[in-house]
Design a protein around this motif. Structure first.
Motif, short mmCIF file in Angstrom:
data_model
loop_
_atom_site.label_atom_id
_atom_site.label_comp_id
_atom_site.label_asym_id
_atom_site.label_seq_id
_atom_site.Cartn_x
_atom_site.Cartn_y
_atom_site.Cartn_z
N MET A 1 -10.59 -3.73 -0.88
CA MET A 1 -10.36 -2.45 -1.55
C MET A 1 -8.88 -2.33 -1.87
O MET A 1 -8.03 -2.62 -1.04
N ASN A 2 -8.57 -1.91 -3.06
CA ASN A 2 -7.19 -1.67 -3.48
C ASN A 2 -6.82 -0.23 -3.13
O ASN A 2 -6.93 0.66 -3.95
N TYR A 3 -6.38 -0.03 -1.89
CA TYR A 3 -6.06 1.33 -1.46
C TYR A 3 -4.84 1.89 -2.18
O TYR A 3 -4.68 3.10 -2.26
N GLN A 4 -3.99 1.04 -2.73
CA GLN A 4 -2.80 1.53 -3.44
C GLN A 4 -3.16 2.42 -4.62
O GLN A 4 -2.36 3.26 -5.02
N ALA A 5 -4.34 2.27 -5.16
CA ALA A 5 -4.78 3.11 -6.27
C ALA A 5 -5.09 4.53 -5.81
O ALA A 5 -5.19 5.44 -6.63
N HIS A 6 -5.22 4.73 -4.50
CA HIS A 6 -5.64 6.03 -3.98
C HIS A 6 -4.66 6.67 -3.00
O HIS A 6 -4.78 7.85 -2.70
N ILE A 7 -3.72 5.89 -2.48
CA ILE A 7 -2.79 6.38 -1.45
C ILE A 7 -1.37 6.33 -2.01
O ILE A 7 -0.98 5.34 -2.63
N GLU A 8 -0.61 7.38 -1.75
CA GLU A 8 0.78 7.42 -2.20
C GLU A 8 1.67 7.95 -1.08
O GLU A 8 1.22 8.73 -0.24
N ILE A 9 2.91 7.52 -1.09
CA ILE A 9 3.91 8.04 -0.17
C ILE A 9 5.02 8.62 -1.02
O ILE A 9 5.65 7.92 -1.82
N THR A 10 5.24 9.92 -0.87
CA THR A 10 6.25 10.63 -1.64
C THR A 10 7.17 11.36 -0.68
O THR A 10 6.71 12.17 0.13
N SER A 11 8.45 11.04 -0.74
CA SER A 11 9.38 11.72 0.17
C SER A 11 9.34 13.22 -0.14
O SER A 11 9.23 13.63 -1.29
N GLY A 12 9.37 14.01 0.89
CA GLY A 12 9.33 15.46 0.73
C GLY A 12 7.91 16.02 0.70
O GLY A 12 7.73 17.23 0.75
N LYS A 13 6.92 15.17 0.60
CA LYS A 13 5.53 15.62 0.61
C LYS A 13 4.93 15.21 1.94
O LYS A 13 4.82 14.02 2.23
N ARG A 14 4.59 16.20 2.75
CA ARG A 14 4.04 15.97 4.09
C ARG A 14 4.94 15.02 4.89
O ARG A 14 4.48 14.10 5.57
N SER A 15 6.24 15.25 4.76
CA SER A 15 7.25 14.48 5.50
C SER A 15 7.20 12.98 5.23
O SER A 15 7.50 12.16 6.09
N GLY A 16 6.79 12.62 4.03
CA GLY A 16 6.75 11.21 3.64
C GLY A 16 5.58 10.43 4.20
O GLY A 16 5.56 9.21 4.14
N LYS A 17 4.59 11.13 4.74
CA LYS A 17 3.40 10.45 5.27
C LYS A 17 2.51 10.02 4.10
O LYS A 17 2.50 10.66 3.06
N PRO A 18 1.75 8.95 4.29
CA PRO A 18 0.84 8.51 3.22
C PRO A 18 -0.25 9.55 2.98
O PRO A 18 -0.89 10.02 3.92
#
Length: 75
Positions: A1-18
């Motif tokens: 499964m290509n989880y990268q298509a569904h999971i993101e890590i964004t600084s400032g969003k939920r403390s940078g959690k995936p």
């Protein structure tokens, strides 16, 4: 499964959690729900912004992270 298509890590969003893309739901939220006995169907009923593929992506992300863990033994 290509989880990268569904999971993101964004600084400032939920403390940078995936998070699941387009939501503030973290991978850890989904894993916690599953670990506490919620079924995929129950999660989808409670969180309509998710789909089954995103839940599987959270599992794939966790499996990948586990695979890359390194254990350091103290002497």
């Amino acid at each position: 499964m290509n989880y990268q298509a569904h999971i993101e890590i964004t600084s400032g969003k939920r403390s940078g959690k995936p998070c699941v893309k387009g939501t503030r739901i973290t991978v850890y939220d989904v894993l916690g729900w599953l670990a506490n006995g919620m079924s995929t169907t129950e999660i989808l009923e409670d969180f309509s912004e998710l789909n089954a593929e995103q839940i599987h992506a959270c599992l794939a992300y966790a499996a990948d992270r586990e695979h890359h863990l390194t254990v350091i033994h103290a002497a």
